[in-house]
Design a protein around this motif. Sequence first.
Motif, PDB file in Angstrom:
ATOM      1  N   TYR A  20       0.788  -1.229   0.000  1.00 47.29           N
ATOM      2  CA  TYR A  20       0.000   0.000   0.000  1.00 47.29           C
ATOM      3  C   TYR A  20       0.825   1.287   0.000  1.00 47.29           C
ATOM      4  O   TYR A  20       0.280   2.357   0.248  1.00 47.29           O
ATOM      5  N   LYS A  79      -2.670  14.147  -1.971  1.00 50.49           N
ATOM      6  CA  LYS A  79      -3.993  14.762  -1.800  1.00 50.49           C
ATOM      7  C   LYS A  79      -4.002  15.694  -0.585  1.00 50.49           C
ATOM      8  O   LYS A  79      -4.629  16.750  -0.613  1.00 50.49           O
ATOM      9  N   ASN A  96      -7.669   7.690   5.129  1.00 43.98           N
ATOM     10  CA  ASN A  96      -8.905   7.677   4.325  1.00 43.98           C
ATOM     11  C   ASN A  96      -8.662   7.036   2.965  1.00 43.98           C
ATOM     12  O   ASN A  96      -9.495   6.263   2.470  1.00 43.98           O
ATOM     13  N   GLU A  97      -7.555   7.350   2.351  1.00 45.67           N
ATOM     14  CA  GLU A  97      -7.218   6.771   1.044  1.00 45.67           C
ATOM     15  C   GLU A  97      -7.045   5.255   1.162  1.00 45.67           C
ATOM     16  O   GLU A  97      -7.555   4.489   0.356  1.00 45.67           O
ATOM     17  N   TYR A  98      -6.342   4.832   2.187  1.00 44.47           N
ATOM     18  CA  TYR A  98      -6.127   3.403   2.441  1.00 44.47           C
ATOM     19  C   TYR A  98      -7.466   2.695   2.685  1.00 44.47           C
ATOM     20  O   TYR A  98      -7.744   1.649   2.093  1.00 44.47           O
ATOM     21  N   ILE A 127      -0.335   8.577  -2.576  1.00 41.54           N
ATOM     22  CA  ILE A 127      -1.432   9.340  -3.187  1.00 41.54           C
ATOM     23  C   ILE A 127      -2.143  10.156  -2.109  1.00 41.54           C
ATOM     24  O   ILE A 127      -2.468  11.324  -2.307  1.00 41.54           O
ATOM     25  N   GLY A 128      -2.372   9.528  -0.949  1.00 38.70           N
ATOM     26  CA  GLY A 128      -2.996  10.245   0.166  1.00 38.70           C
ATOM     27  C   GLY A 128      -2.172  11.443   0.600  1.00 38.70           C
ATOM     28  O   GLY A 128      -2.716  12.516   0.887  1.00 38.70           O
ATOM     29  N   GLY A 138     -10.404   3.628   1.731  1.00 33.59           N
ATOM     30  CA  GLY A 138     -11.162   3.614   0.478  1.00 33.59           C
ATOM     31  C   GLY A 138     -10.762   2.455  -0.413  1.00 33.59           C
ATOM     32  O   GLY A 138     -11.611   1.793  -1.023  1.00 33.59           O
ATOM     33  N   VAL A 144      -0.695   3.850  -2.334  1.00 38.72           N
ATOM     34  CA  VAL A 144      -1.959   4.401  -1.834  1.00 38.72           C
ATOM     35  C   VAL A 144      -1.670   5.499  -0.805  1.00 38.72           C
ATOM     36  O   VAL A 144      -2.280   6.571  -0.841  1.00 38.72           O
ATOM     37  N   ILE A 192      -5.781  11.958   5.846  1.00 41.68           N
ATOM     38  CA  ILE A 192      -6.045  11.782   4.419  1.00 41.68           C
ATOM     39  C   ILE A 192      -5.447  10.468   3.919  1.00 41.68           C
ATOM     40  O   ILE A 192      -6.082   9.737   3.144  1.00 41.68           O
ATOM     41  N   MET A 193      -4.242  10.120   4.372  1.00 45.03           N
ATOM     42  CA  MET A 193      -3.626   8.850   3.965  1.00 45.03           C
ATOM     43  C   MET A 193      -4.457   7.669   4.465  1.00 45.03           C
ATOM     44  O   MET A 193      -4.677   6.701   3.721  1.00 45.03           O
TER      45      MET A 193
END
Length: 178
Positions: free
Chosen positions: A33, A43, A65-67, A39-40, A69, A36, A62-63
């Motif tokens: 991950y 963002k 939340n991305e994970y 990317i978080g 998701g 991921v 945010i990281m």
Amino acid sequence: MEHLTSTQQKMVEDNHKLIYGAAHKYKINLEEYYDVLAIGLCKAAMAFDETKGQFSTFAYIIMLNEYNGVLRHNKTSSVIPAQNIVSMNTRMASDDGDCVVEFGDMFPDNVDIEKDTAETDYIRFLCKKISNPQEQEVIKLLADGFTQSEIAERIGVSRQRIGQLMNKIRAKLGKYAA
């Protein structure tokens, strides 16, 4: 797709170690991950407002939340095994072999299979979130179009009790409301 500004790129570069910190803190497998979490982090850099707190705290949220998701997506995309999926265009032979029809042709024209299936799955999902059998029954009967009075009569309680049960259901399932 938005691109990072030079300021945001610098913020990501300066805080790159937050990816490792988040992976360690939340016990996330970095090999699987890392992208991921990266990317978080990007963002977070794009959305960060300096007047509202520290970047590291915001980036962790945010990281994560991305994970989460990605986990939700992976979980929902693997609910039905591929061998159990049948296309409406699947050709089927009758028992005597005289006739070949498409699976979708076996349903009346006034039936919306996709909508009915989605609604049934949603009702099952909601019922799994409720442990009280009486509340589960109320959910199912409401989905079938029964009024509160009809439900009360059907399960043998007062209409006021149905109102109480519905309030409990709303409190429990409010976050899942469409």
